[in-house]
Design a protein around this motif. Structure first.
Motif, PDB file in Angstrom:
ATOM      1  N   GLN A  79       0.820  -1.200   0.000  1.00  0.00           N
ATOM      2  CA  GLN A  79       0.000   0.000   0.000  1.00  0.00           C
ATOM      3  C   GLN A  79       0.863   1.264   0.000  1.00  0.00           C
ATOM      4  OE1 GLN A  79      -3.332   0.298  -0.286  1.00  0.00           O
ATOM      5  NE2 GLN A  79      -3.341  -1.919  -0.648  1.00  0.00           N
ATOM      6  N   LEU A  87       0.331   3.992  -2.749  1.00  0.00           N
ATOM      7  CA  LEU A  87      -0.293   5.264  -2.377  1.00  0.00           C
ATOM      8  C   LEU A  87       0.720   6.378  -2.182  1.00  0.00           C
ATOM      9  CD1 LEU A  87      -2.944   3.916   0.177  1.00  0.00           C
ATOM     10  CD2 LEU A  87      -3.235   4.405  -2.259  1.00  0.00           C
ATOM     11  N   GLY A  99      -2.696  11.957  -1.718  1.00  0.00           N
ATOM     12  CA  GLY A  99      -2.161  11.705  -3.052  1.00  0.00           C
ATOM     13  C   GLY A  99      -1.445  12.888  -3.658  1.00  0.00           C
ATOM     14  N   CYS A 103      -0.953   3.137 -14.800  1.00  0.00           N
ATOM     15  CA  CYS A 103      -2.135   3.999 -14.848  1.00  0.00           C
ATOM     16  C   CYS A 103      -2.808   3.832 -16.201  1.00  0.00           C
ATOM     17  CB  CYS A 103      -1.758   5.471 -14.648  1.00  0.00           C
ATOM     18  SG  CYS A 103      -0.993   5.810 -13.045  1.00  0.00           S
ATOM     19  N   ASP A 104      -4.141   3.758 -16.184  1.00  0.00           N
ATOM     20  CA  ASP A 104      -4.915   3.642 -17.416  1.00  0.00           C
ATOM     21  C   ASP A 104      -5.129   5.051 -17.972  1.00  0.00           C
ATOM     22  OD1 ASP A 104      -6.572   3.073 -19.488  1.00  0.00           O
ATOM     23  OD2 ASP A 104      -7.959   1.820 -18.336  1.00  0.00           O
ATOM     24  N   GLU A 111      -8.873   6.093 -19.439  1.00  0.00           N
ATOM     25  CA  GLU A 111      -9.921   6.495 -18.526  1.00  0.00           C
ATOM     26  C   GLU A 111      -9.292   7.252 -17.355  1.00  0.00           C
ATOM     27  OE1 GLU A 111     -12.493   3.417 -17.294  1.00  0.00           O
ATOM     28  OE2 GLU A 111     -12.767   2.570 -19.295  1.00  0.00           O
ATOM     29  N   GLU A 112      -9.669   8.514 -17.218  1.00  0.00           N
ATOM     30  CA  GLU A 112      -9.094   9.328 -16.154  1.00  0.00           C
ATOM     31  C   GLU A 112      -9.567   8.872 -14.771  1.00  0.00           C
ATOM     32  OE1 GLU A 112      -9.999  13.372 -16.939  1.00  0.00           O
ATOM     33  OE2 GLU A 112      -8.835  13.476 -18.810  1.00  0.00           O
ATOM     34  N   SER A 113     -10.762   8.269 -14.710  1.00  0.00           N
ATOM     35  CA  SER A 113     -11.304   7.852 -13.416  1.00  0.00           C
ATOM     36  C   SER A 113     -10.706   6.532 -12.924  1.00  0.00           C
ATOM     37  CB  SER A 113     -12.828   7.719 -13.504  1.00  0.00           C
ATOM     38  OG  SER A 113     -13.175   6.735 -14.477  1.00  0.00           O
ATOM     39  N   ALA A 114      -9.968   5.838 -13.795  1.00  0.00           N
ATOM     40  CA  ALA A 114      -9.410   4.540 -13.404  1.00  0.00           C
ATOM     41  C   ALA A 114      -8.338   4.731 -12.334  1.00  0.00           C
ATOM     42  CB  ALA A 114      -8.815   3.829 -14.620  1.00  0.00           C
ATOM     43  N   LYS A 115      -8.348   3.881 -11.323  1.00  0.00           N
ATOM     44  CA  LYS A 115      -7.374   3.966 -10.251  1.00  0.00           C
ATOM     45  C   LYS A 115      -6.065   3.301 -10.670  1.00  0.00           C
ATOM     46  CE  LYS A 115     -10.735   4.007  -6.479  1.00  0.00           C
ATOM     47  NZ  LYS A 115     -11.175   3.351  -5.215  1.00  0.00           N
ATOM     48  N   PRO A 116      -4.916   3.902 -10.255  1.00  0.00           N
ATOM     49  CA  PRO A 116      -3.633   3.256 -10.559  1.00  0.00           C
ATOM     50  C   PRO A 116      -3.482   1.960  -9.757  1.00  0.00           C
ATOM     51  CG  PRO A 116      -3.310   5.127  -9.117  1.00  0.00           C
ATOM     52  CD  PRO A 116      -4.747   5.165  -9.521  1.00  0.00           C
ATOM     53  N   ARG A 117      -2.638   1.081 -10.270  1.00  0.00           N
ATOM     54  CA  ARG A 117      -2.366  -0.176  -9.567  1.00  0.00           C
ATOM     55  C   ARG A 117      -0.857  -0.385  -9.508  1.00  0.00           C
ATOM     56  NH1 ARG A 117      -1.241  -4.830 -12.634  1.00  0.00           N
ATOM     57  NH2 ARG A 117      -1.175  -4.477 -14.898  1.00  0.00           N
TER      58      ARG A 117
END
Length: 913
Positions: free
Chosen positions: A93, A97, A122, A160-161, A164-170
């Motif tokens: 995490q 984050l 963030g 990061c996608d 799509e701007e709303s997609a969360k990074p992983r």
């Protein structure tokens, strides 16, 4: 000046290195090629022993997918997997984050942490180059030492996608640098590694977009090919379209079921249903149909593992003989109506994973791993997950298949209606003719049934009724022979009635060979089996059966069972000898009804015969009951004693067992308690010798408990407890020996032991009390050998006689000393053991003495005796053992019982009893 030139040179080298990385990412479209080149150049730039890229899997585990090592200074980890527990969830995490970077110095045991952004908001942080150091976890240090690492730098790679701007990074992975020697990472080096990680994130995002575009192009091409096959005129190529769909979705087999017409198209591996036919399809199974009904319009059902789905529990056995494990089902609808389903099957597969060392899951994060040698884990029968792009393709094919099938159904329906109109006129004409003939035949059958029923009601002549049945059936069915076959004993039987037309052979009195008709045939007829053989040569019969029918000149036969309740009485059989014959349903029904009427006639005749025999049987039973009553009176006494002995024996044995367990525990531990007590007292004595003047509190406690008395009395108490435990053990042993539950058969027995056990059990009644002076027992034992007898029953005899003597002596309250004298000896002929039991009670009169061995005779008050003890003792000694029992008594002179028991029991005496 030299310092400035060196700084400029380093800045130029950094920019040149970053420029090379960026250009390679732009030129290449293959992610693996980019990663391999990047780790090599980054390792050379840092001068460390290893640089690797660690990628996280969806299940949390990870794999080293790119690596560069300098001169094999560290072992290679390329291709090895690491379990998810190696990197705790909290650390992941923070990597995601806060974009946290970590530096570990193994030699100093410290770890440095630096964050690029705030994990809560963030937002970027200002002092991103500052590291905060603390002590590193010992397990983490051992982990790195096992790898041969003395210093490490870890930078997260985040995906990061960008579409799509709303997609969360992983958290995609980690960029890691390892060195086998202690090393300090400079801030400019850390910034450079961070920039490389950012460039890799961009490369990953570009690679994902490229893969999505390729997948969309491939999906469109597949849908176009299948659409062309489904729109072929005039016949739609459903089989070819099914094969193309299965191949496109990576399946090994599939099915296309059209529900309105029950048509089924298959390709590749299929489930195995027992006797699969048009009416027994997988798609018609209730579990499958319920599942399809619950699916919404346009939904695709992707089942990764059918054996883990509760709704597939009923149909899973059909797949067990195959390797099919995954199923993708596309329910097909047209205007909200289900018109079929398209199913794609996928095989199970075996996986092989190379792990970095073999660790135990229950030890993870608690103990360090000491070896990272490659360990190969193999998993069998794994289920492959359906990917989103595969389900998306299936959804795209849904409309094409639905429309194509609906068009085919419309075409087939129109064609079928034309044929139906042509056949309708022909069928109507044929049905009219058939119904007319059917009515005429039904009328004839009804007349015959009424005739047979009237004859059964009017007469009890069984032979006349059965002969009428075979005669009328032969005429009405226009067959060559009709017969009645009756079963006798052991499933054998013979023909008892027959009606033959023409010169065909008579079979009256014939018996069927048992080897041609096994018991299985009889069981089937008993269950109501009706067998119609249209052609004996074309039917699958045993060779013996076919030869038997050939000898009777039979070419077709109809067999109906004659049953009376739960009994198979016989068979009603029609033979066609001149030619084969197709037996019709109405002919079979007629024969069944007449077989039922024959059963009624037979039952009436049997009831009449039974009524004649009942009277004689009742007289015989009355005599038997009278004899049974006498026998019951004779055995009543024996049954009561048997039950009493059994209950008493079980009670005594049970009590002895329940007492024995705790007593054994106490007795077994008393010796240890005595030893421990002696040792404690010895220790106390030593303490008093070496510390003769204790403090006041100890001296006060010793006075309060009277220490000298306790020291003196405690061993005596333990000795008394041991003696009491030994006494209880002896009593328990006597109880067990007296009950003799394990000696129900004749065995050599020591009579003295039985007498002593009896006295021990009755000891509480012999002892003196405040109101009773007690009873003295005088033993005068001779030298008796072992005696063959029923030990438990002989013990009961002793118990009955001695208990009676005690009752007498207690009741009289004699001021003189009461006694019971027991003497034993061997008879003069050396064949019997003689036991005499005498008391000095008040004796008995001659009238009483004559009846003492009668059942239920007693001189005791009500509630103190049933009068069975001496009666049963007499039966035990005299009847069962072939011995003697005598009573000698006079008023005021006491009573003596003399028992004589044979030393050896003969078979004759036992059998007579």
């Amino acid at each position: 000046m030299t310092y400035i030139q060196s700084g400029l040179q380093q800045t130029f080298e950094h920019k040149d290195f970053l420029h090379r990385i960026t250009n390679r990412i732009k030129r290449s479209l293959e992610l693996q090629e980019i990663l391999a080149a990047t780790v090599t150049e980054l390792r050379e730039f840092l001068g460390t022993d290893r640089v690797k890229v660690y990628r996280f899997d969806l299940d949390g585990n990870g794999e080293v997918i790119a690596e560069s090592i300098y001169n094999q200074r560290l072992p290679s980890l390329l291709g090895l997997h690491f379990p998810a527990d190696d990197i705790p969830e909290k650390s992941r995490q923070m990597y995601l984050l806060a974009r946290q970077r970590t530096i570990v110095d193994v030699s100093s045991g410290r770890i440095g942490l630096s964050r690029l952004q705030c994990p809560e908001t963030g937002k970027p942080l200002n002092e991103i180059d500052n590291f905060q150091y603390r002590r590193v976890d010992p397990c983490h240090l051992e982990y790195l030492k096992a790898m041969g690492v003395q210093s490490s730098l870890v930078v997260p790679i985040v995906d990061c996608d960008h579409k799509e701007e709303s997609a969360k990074p992983r958290l995609w992975g980690l960029l890691v640098s390892h060195h086998s020697q202690p090393r300090t990472f400079l801030k400019r080096e850390i910034r450079m590694v961070q920039q490389v990680a950012d460039q890799l994130s961009l490369a990953i995002a570009v690679n994902n977009l490229l893969a999505q575009n390729r997948a969309e192009q491939k999906r469109g091409a597949i849908i176009n090919r299948i659409s062309i096959l489904l729109n072929t005129v005039p016949e739609i190529q459903l089989s070819a379209a099914l094969k193309e769909t299965i191949t496109a979705l990576g399946g090994v087999g599939g099915r296309l079921h059209i529900q309105p017409t029950s048509q089924l198209y298959t390709w590749g591996d299929q489930p195995i249903l027992p006797g699969e036919s048009e009416n027994n399809l997988l798609e018609k199974h209730s579990a499958w149909q319920n599942w399809i009904t619950q699916c919404k319009h346009g939904n695709v059902l992707a089942i990764q593992d059918l054996y883990k789905q509760p709704q597939f529990e009923a149909i899973a056995p059909f797949f067990q003989s195959t390797r099919i494990r995954g199923i993708l089902v596309i329910p097909l609808h047209y205007r909200q109506k289900c018109i079929g389903s398209l199913s794609i099957f996928r095989h199970e597969f075996d996986t092989e994973i190379l792990w970095a060392g073999c660790g135990e899951e229950n030890q993870r994060q608690r103990l360090p791993q000491f070896s990272f040698a490659a360990w190969r884990e193999q998993k069998k029968e794994q289920a492959l997950e359906w990917k989103p792009e595969e389900t998306s393709l299936a959804e795209g094919l849904y409309h094409h298949f639905s429309i194509a099938i609906q068009q085919q159904l419309i075409y087939q329906k129109v064609k079928k209606m034309r044929l139906q109109v042509q056949r309708l006129n022909l069928n109507l004409k044929r049905k009219v003719q058939q119904q007319t003939a059917q009515l005429q035949k039904s009328l004839q059958y009804s007349v015959l049934l009424k005739q047979i029923t009237d004859q059964i009601h009017s007469t009890l002549d069984l032979k006349s009724t059965l002969q009428t049945i075979v005669r009328e059936i032969r005429k009405l069915l226009n067959t060559d022979r009709v017969l009645i076959y009756q079963f006798l004993e052991n499933t054998e039987g013979e023909v008892i009635f027959e009606e033959v037309n023409g010169n065909w052979k008579s079979v009256l009195g014939m018996k069927a060979p048992s080897e041609c008709f096994p018991d299985e045939y009889t069981h089937l007829y008993f269950r109501g089996r009706v067998r119609a053989i249209n052609n004996t040569l074309a039917t699958s019969l045993s060779p013996c059966h076919q030869e038997f029918l050939h000898n009777l000149q039979v070419q077709a036969c109809l067999i109906v069972p004659i049953k009376m309740g739960a009994q198979l009485w016989g068979l009603l059989i029609a033979h066609n000898c001149h030619a084969p014959r197709n037996w019709h349903d109405d002919e079979i029904d007629l024969l069944q009804q007449l077989a039922d009427q024959a059963a009624i006639a037979i039952q009436q005749a049997q009831l009449y015969e039974q009524s004649l025999a009942t009277e004689a049987e009742a007289t015989a039973k009355a005599a038997q009951l009278e004899q049974a009553l006498c026998q019951l009176q004779q055995t009543q006494t024996q049954l009561i004693q048997t039950e009493k002995m059994s209950s008493l024996g079980q009670l005594v044995a049970g009590i002895a067992h329940e007492i024995n367990n705790p007593v054994n525990f106490i007795y077994g531990n008393l010796s240890h308690v005595i030893n421990y007590t002696q040792e404690l007292l010895a220790l106390l004595q030593l303490y008093q010798i070496h510390n003769p003047q204790p403090n006041e509190e100890v001296e006060a406690k010793a006075d309060a408990i009277d220490l000298e008395f306790v020291v003196d009395d405690l061993p005596k108490i333990l000795s008394s407890m041991q003696a009491g435990a030994e006494r209880i053990q002896a009593i328990v042993l006597s109880l067990r020996n007296f009950s003799r539950l394990d000696q129900a058969e004749i065995k050599p027995v020591d009579l003295h032991e039985g007498i002593d056990n009896t006295l021990l059990i009755l000891q509480h009644r012999l002892k003196p009390t405040a109101k009773f002076p007690g009873i003295k027992v005088i033993k005068d034992y001779g030298n008796l050998p072992l005696v063959e007898c029923y030990a438990g029953e002989i013990n009961q005899v002793f118990m009955n006689i001695i208990a009676n003597a005690i009752d007498v002596l207690i009741d009289i309250r004699n001021s003189n000393t009461s006694y019971i004298r027991i003497s034993t000896e061997v008879s003069t002929d050396k064949s019997r053991a003689v036991v005499c039991i005498a008391d000095n009670g008040q004796g008995m009169s001659e009238e009483v003495k004559k009846r003492i061995f009668d059942p239920f005779f007693t001189t005791k008050p009500v509630g103190k005796g049933m009068g069975l003890g001496l009666a049963i003792s007499y039966q035990t000694v005299v009847n069962k053992h072939g011995g003697k029992i005598e009573c000698v008594s006079e008023i005021e002179k006491g009573t003596e019982f003399r028992l004589e028991i044979p030393l050896k029991q003969t078979v004759q005496s036992i059998s007579e009893y």
